[in-house]
Design a protein around this motif. Structure first.
Motif, PDB file in Angstrom:
ATOM      1  N   LEU A   1       4.156  44.762   4.969  1.00 32.87           N
ATOM      2  CA  LEU A   1       5.085  45.865   5.176  1.00 32.87           C
ATOM      3  C   LEU A   1       4.562  47.157   4.543  1.00 32.87           C
ATOM      4  O   LEU A   1       4.654  48.245   5.122  1.00 32.87           O
ATOM      5  N   LEU A   2       3.968  47.041   3.336  1.00 24.79           N
ATOM      6  CA  LEU A   2       3.378  48.219   2.694  1.00 24.79           C
ATOM      7  C   LEU A   2       2.182  48.731   3.498  1.00 24.79           C
ATOM      8  O   LEU A   2       1.951  49.952   3.591  1.00 24.79           O
ATOM      9  N   ARG A   3       1.452  47.817   4.096  1.00 25.83           N
ATOM     10  CA  ARG A   3       0.318  48.240   4.927  1.00 25.83           C
ATOM     11  C   ARG A   3       0.815  48.991   6.170  1.00 25.83           C
ATOM     12  O   ARG A   3       0.203  49.965   6.617  1.00 25.83           O
ATOM     13  N   LYS A   4       1.931  48.551   6.695  1.00 29.78           N
ATOM     14  CA  LYS A   4       2.498  49.253   7.853  1.00 29.78           C
ATOM     15  C   LYS A   4       2.949  50.658   7.462  1.00 29.78           C
ATOM     16  O   LYS A   4       2.771  51.625   8.228  1.00 29.78           O
ATOM     17  N   VAL A   5       3.518  50.784   6.257  1.00 30.04           N
ATOM     18  CA  VAL A   5       3.891  52.113   5.758  1.00 30.04           C
ATOM     19  C   VAL A   5       2.663  53.006   5.715  1.00 30.04           C
ATOM     20  O   VAL A   5       2.684  54.168   6.165  1.00 30.04           O
ATOM     21  N   SER A   6       1.570  52.456   5.151  1.00 32.05           N
ATOM     22  CA  SER A   6       0.336  53.239   5.043  1.00 32.05           C
ATOM     23  C   SER A   6      -0.194  53.639   6.418  1.00 32.05           C
ATOM     24  O   SER A   6      -0.561  54.806   6.664  1.00 32.05           O
ATOM     25  N   ASN A   7      -0.251  52.698   7.347  1.00 31.32           N
ATOM     26  CA  ASN A   7      -0.790  52.989   8.682  1.00 31.32           C
ATOM     27  C   ASN A   7       0.056  54.017   9.420  1.00 31.32           C
ATOM     28  O   ASN A   7      -0.470  54.948  10.057  1.00 31.32           O
ATOM     29  N   ASP A   8       1.376  53.818   9.365  1.00 29.57           N
ATOM     30  CA  ASP A   8       2.253  54.775  10.052  1.00 29.57           C
ATOM     31  C   ASP A   8       2.148  56.163   9.429  1.00 29.57           C
ATOM     32  O   ASP A   8       2.233  57.192  10.125  1.00 29.57           O
ATOM     33  N   ALA A   9       1.971  56.210   8.080  1.00 25.48           N
ATOM     34  CA  ALA A   9       1.854  57.498   7.396  1.00 25.48           C
ATOM     35  C   ALA A   9       0.577  58.215   7.811  1.00 25.48           C
ATOM     36  O   ALA A   9       0.571  59.433   8.053  1.00 25.48           O
ATOM     37  N   VAL A  10      -0.513  57.488   7.879  1.00 25.02           N
ATOM     38  CA  VAL A  10      -1.790  58.090   8.291  1.00 25.02           C
ATOM     39  C   VAL A  10      -1.674  58.630   9.708  1.00 25.02           C
ATOM     40  O   VAL A  10      -2.130  59.748  10.026  1.00 25.02           O
ATOM     41  N   GLU A  11      -1.042  57.850  10.604  1.00 26.30           N
ATOM     42  CA  GLU A  11      -0.861  58.304  11.984  1.00 26.30           C
ATOM     43  C   GLU A  11       0.020  59.547  12.048  1.00 26.30           C
ATOM     44  O   GLU A  11      -0.127  60.388  12.940  1.00 26.30           O
ATOM     45  N   GLY A  12       0.924  59.716  11.064  1.00 21.29           N
ATOM     46  CA  GLY A  12       1.790  60.886  11.030  1.00 21.29           C
ATOM     47  C   GLY A  12       1.168  62.064  10.314  1.00 21.29           C
ATOM     48  O   GLY A  12       1.865  63.072  10.084  1.00 21.29           O
ATOM     49  N   GLY A  13      -0.079  61.952   9.873  1.00 18.62           N
ATOM     50  CA  GLY A  13      -0.771  63.046   9.226  1.00 18.62           C
ATOM     51  C   GLY A  13      -0.581  63.102   7.727  1.00 18.62           C
ATOM     52  O   GLY A  13      -0.888  64.124   7.100  1.00 18.62           O
ATOM     53  N   ALA A  14      -0.099  62.036   7.105  1.00 16.52           N
ATOM     54  CA  ALA A  14       0.133  62.023   5.660  1.00 16.52           C
ATOM     55  C   ALA A  14      -1.133  61.603   4.921  1.00 16.52           C
ATOM     56  O   ALA A  14      -2.041  60.974   5.485  1.00 16.52           O
ATOM     57  N   ILE A  15      -1.173  61.980   3.628  1.00 13.59           N
ATOM     58  CA  ILE A  15      -2.234  61.521   2.721  1.00 13.59           C
ATOM     59  C   ILE A  15      -1.716  60.260   2.043  1.00 13.59           C
ATOM     60  O   ILE A  15      -0.610  60.248   1.497  1.00 13.59           O
ATOM     61  N   VAL A  16      -2.502  59.189   2.061  1.00 20.55           N
ATOM     62  CA  VAL A  16      -2.067  57.905   1.510  1.00 20.55           C
ATOM     63  C   VAL A  16      -2.937  57.515   0.329  1.00 20.55           C
ATOM     64  O   VAL A  16      -4.173  57.515   0.434  1.00 20.55           O
TER      65      VAL A  16
END
Length: 923
Positions: free
Chosen positions: A41-56
């Motif tokens: 679930l945390l990995r999904k947060v990271s992946n979705d954040a990267v796709e949204g242009g966030a810094i992870v």
């Protein structure tokens, strides 16, 4: 790995990430047990954040780095989705602040000014980084994080409400982080949301089975996987990979390698306290001692309950302990050998303090491979004794071997040697004799004491190992052991007992108590001790020295001694002396009392002994059903002390009872068992020859019977056993000779026995007179039979009484006295029917005429046998057959047989009639 996340969790994740991208910061706590899907679930947060242009920035806390200051924050700076200068700034601050984090005496829950400045610098750098784009920070396994990293995350969470920053933290419910107040503070934030990951349901597991394993029976197997994996995705998927249930839903096709690795992963990712509890439970569960967990680890109950909750949620534990034996094995193997031994040793101590069973305590001592405590060696010996009782020889040997290695005193070495011999002769009898000699490996090489030698030799005898017994006795003589302990009361008592029970073996000893000389003539004092005196009494009776036997003292000894482990054998020997002296009535009263007490106290060895003796008493009183019942009881008693002697005698008594009752087929089935159980060197061999001879005689095989009777007589003569009331081999021989029409030899044999009888041997005298009558002319027969009838009426052997009456009745028939003949034959038939001697009935004529039966109105309770009277009294008082059987310690079948004979003798048809007859008899 297949993990099913619910819609609710995904919606919460999407909302939190959307808020972060829209300049509203927050904290997402993803709670779940180890391997429950937090990481995915945390990995999904990271992946979705990267796709949204966030810094992870991401990190995974581990147990091994928990004491490294800034360990988690340092990980974050090295795991960045996009490189920025601010990341290097973070690393410089961490490097400069290391000394602050390591300051001794710093309060972990309180941020002092100096540490606050470091946290402020880190926060400022993070905020500058968030200006480059939305910032998402993920930390998994937060319970392993170092303290200052937790302080910074808490500091940061309070300052991101209106920032484009999201903290996503993986939390193990129940685990205590380095800062106990951390989760409480996090949860109190208004911008905090919690996501709880639940175990996989049966439906979800079924889907995994269908998708991954292609199981058509997924719906049927899913509950099994859920039970064994506890719904933990990692464990369930590992079980699927191992193809658990490939054939029948219970066995793995190629072992459980994946499952074992998954269990180890779970343990590695747990907090240290929960791991210690899991490992300790793996030790305790070997003996079902999980209740000791708190005392073993010195944890308070709250801490234990918290850790057990984590282990249950992780899928390792269920309601009864580990869900799978392989999980327990992995937890046990994860312990270092030294720590495992410590836990087993401490568990043994706790169990010993609580009075637990010696087998459980001993199991932990074995697992620790150490028994240093003062109580440990005696306990191991006792544990070995218990294992011997249940034929667990490997376990008994293991206990003894550890005790042998740890024994510290001469007494302990002697005890261990005895027990080692007793275990080894069951596995390798040839190795036993070496334990009787001096032992190497101990400084003073202590010699075996008489008590140990007696127990060892009797143990060999008890199992019928005569060759090893002979070797041991030969060593006793050649080594000087016998001479060295010539004044030992216990050793002399044993030699007296040996002479009475295994005469040929006693002759192996250089010094044996007097065989033929009477006490007064030999000049030797009476032996000391109840066992020795009882054996001495038995020896005198067996040699026919009834005048000097002191039978009046036998009853005094029976009255004085209380039944116990130390007296039961002396009581048994004394009781048997009364039997061999024809004192059946006296032996019956004492024997029934001792049998009842042994049964009440549930002592198999005692019960086997006294039921065997009571079977002999019942045979002597002509109570065939009771004799068979007592013999069967003795044969079914499970005890190490239920030796081949007891087993052989009880089977011989059962054979005699079956022969007299006419069940020759049943008696024949006992022959192979008797042959295997019986030794030629002991008294049981004489019983066997006596019983087998009567079996052959009843089967019209007088030549074979004669060989058995003469072989019995030869042994008794060679051993100095001249008591006719023990085994009347001369009258046995005479009966075989009569069947062969060798009347002169039969008369000689019977007369020889008659001449040597003591007046108190009434039953044997009556039998001898009856046999002699069968071998003489008709004109001499009536007088002998009338004398036999008079004597047997006092002796009360119902079978022999029926036989004498029948023979006398036929004699009167030949002499022309029909009325007397009819009366005697009617009485003989009634007596035979009453005691179950069906074998006699054909020789007693028929019973068709009503006048041949005595009128029932003239019969009373006193005409019943003793056993029948006991049953009649209880049933007349309203007891059911089952209740009467329980009170009299006989079977329900025996009660029913007694009632059949009682009704026939009294001429009644129902219980109410019996009660009326009892009232009338009392009046």
């Amino acid at each position: 790995m297949h993990v099913s996340h619910g819609d609710r969790e995904l919606v919460t994740l999407k909302k939190m990430l959307g808020s972060c991208l829209g300049r509203k910061g927050g904290v997402l706590l993803v709670e779940g047990t180890v391997a429950s899907g937090k990481t995915e679930l945390l990995r999904k947060v990271s992946n979705d954040a990267v796709e949204g242009g966030a810094i992870v920035l991401s990190a995974v806390a581990v147990q091994t780095e928990k004491e490294i200051p800034f360990g988690v924050i340092d990980q974050l700076t090295h795991n960045v989705s996009v490189a920025f200068d601010e990341v290097a700034e973070l690393q410089e601050i961490i490097e400069d602040g290391g000394g602050v984090a390591a300051s001794p005496g710093a309060d972990p829950e309180r941020v002092d000014p100096e540490r606050g400045r470091v946290l402020a610098k880190l926060h400022a750098a993070m905020m500058r980084l968030s200006e480059q784009g939305p910032l998402v920070i993920t930390v998994d396994d937060l319970h392993h994080a170092d303290r200052i990293s937790l302080q910074f995350l808490s500091y940061l969470a309070r300052r991101i409400v209106n920032k484009r920053v999201l903290l996503a933290l993986g939390v193990l419910p129940g685990a205590v982080p380095a800062l106990p107040l951390f989760l409480m503070e996090m949860s109190s934030q208004t911008n905090c949301r919690r996501v709880m990951l639940e175990p996989l349901s049966v439906r979800q597991i079924g889907e995994i089975l269908r998708e991954s394993a292609g199981r058509a029976d997924a719906a049927c197997l899913a509950p099994l996987y859920q039970e064994l994996g506890g719904g933990n995705p990692l464990l369930v998927n590992a079980l699927v990979a191992d193809r658990l249930g490939a054939a029948d839903g219970l066995r793995a096709a190629g072992g459980l390698a994946n499952y074992r690795r998954a269990v180890l992963t779970c343990l590695q990712r747990m907090d240290r306290t929960s791991v210690e509890v899991a490992q300790a439970l793996s030790v305790l569960e070997t003996t079902g001692s999980q209740h000791l967990i708190g005392r073993l680890l010195r944890f308070d109950s709250g801490l234990v309950r918290r850790s057990e909750h984590i282990l249950v949620r992780s899928g390792l534990l269920g309601g009864q302990g580990y869900r799978h034996c392989e999980a327990r094995a992995v937890a046990l193997e994860s312990l270092a050998s030294e720590r495992r031994a410590e836990l087993h040793t401490e568990t043994a101590r706790l169990l010993f303090q609580d009075g637990a069973g010696v087998a459980d305590v001993g199991a932990h001592l074995l697992a620790a491979d150490s028994a240093k405590d003062p109580w440990a060696v005696p306990l191991l010996i006792e544990a070995a004794e218990q294992q011997l009782q249940t034929d667990r020889m490997d376990r008994a040997t293991a206990f003894v071997r550890l005790a042998q290695r740890e024994a510290a005193t001469e007494e302990q070495h002697a005890e261990v040697t005895l027990m080692l011999a007793r275990t080894e002769w069951r596995l390798n009898p040839a190795a036993v004799a070496r334990h009787l000699g001096p032992r190497s490996g101990f400084p003073s090489e202590p010699a075996l004491q008489p008590r140990q030698a007696v127990q060892m030799i009797r143990g060999l005898l008890g199992q019928g190992l005569l060759e090893q017994t002979t070797e041991a006795l030969r060593w006793v003589g050649e080594s000087g052991f016998d001479a060295q302990h010539a004044d030992s009361e216990e050793w002399n008592a044993f030699k007296t007992w040996l002479l009475c029970t295994y005469p040929p073996l006693a002759f192996q000893l250089p010094s044996v108590p007097e065989q033929a000389g009477r006490n007064g003539q030999s000049g030797r004092p009476l032996p000391v001790g109840d066992l020795a005196r009882s054996a001495h009494l038995l020896g005198l009776v067996l040699r026919g020295d009834l005048a000097d036997a002191g039978l009046d003292l036998a009853e005094e000894r029976l009255r004085r001694l209380r039944l116990s482990e130390s007296t039961f054998e002396a009581l048994g020997i004394t009781l048997r002396a009364l039997v061999y002296a024809d004192q059946y009535d006296l032996a019956s009263g004492w024997g029934e009392a001792l049998f009842k007490e042994a049964n009440d106290r549930n002592e198999p060895a005692w019960l086997a002994l006294f039921s065997t003796i009571m079977s002999e008493v019942a045979i002597g009183q002509g109570e065939l059903t009771a004799a068979a019942d007592y013999a069967c009881t003795a044969m079914t008693c499970r005890s190490e002390q239920n030796s081949s002697t007891v087993s052989g005698i009880s089977r011989s008594m059962l054979m005699l009872a079956l022969v007299e009752s006419g069940d020759l087929e049943g008696a024949g089935r006992l022959l192979p068992q008797l042959a295997s159980d019986t030794a030629a060197h002991g008294l049981e061999g004489l019983y066997f020859l006596h019983a087998r001879g009567h079996y052959h005689l009843a089967n019209q095989q007088p030549h074979t019977a004669l060989r058995d009777f003469e072989s019995c007589g030869q042994r008794m003569s060679a051993w100095g056993l001249d008591s006719a009331s023990f085994i009347p081999w001369r009258t046995d021989r005479a009966q075989a000779l009569i069947a062969l029409h060798r009347y002169g030899e039969a008369r000689e044999s019977a007369a020889d026995q008659l001449a040597g009888l003591d007046p108190i041997q009434r039953r044997t005298r009556a039998i001898t007179l009856r046999v002699l009558a069968e071998a003489v002319e008709l004109k001499q027969r009536r007088a002998l039979l009338e004398e036999a009838l008079c004597v047997m009426t006092e002796a009360s052997d119902h079978v022999e009484l029926a036989r004498i009456r029948g023979l006398l009745g036929r004699t009167h028939q030949v002499l022309g006295d029909a009325a007397t003949a009819r009366r005697l034959l009617d009485q003989a038939r009634e007596t035979a029917c009453g005691c179950g001697a069906d074998r006699l009935l054909p020789s007693l004529g028929t019973d068709n005429d009503a006048h041949t039966m005595p009128c029932s109105e003239t019969r009373s309770i006193t005409d019943l046998s003793a056993a029948e009277q006991r049953v009649a009294l209880l049933v007349g008082k309203g007891r059911t057959n089952s209740e009467a059987a329980s009170e009299l310690y006989i079977t329900v079948s025996t009660v029913e047989q007694h009632l059949t004979r009682i009704y026939r003798k009294l001429g009644i048809k129902q219980r109410s009639d019996l009660r009326a007859r009892l009232v009338g008899s009392h009046t």
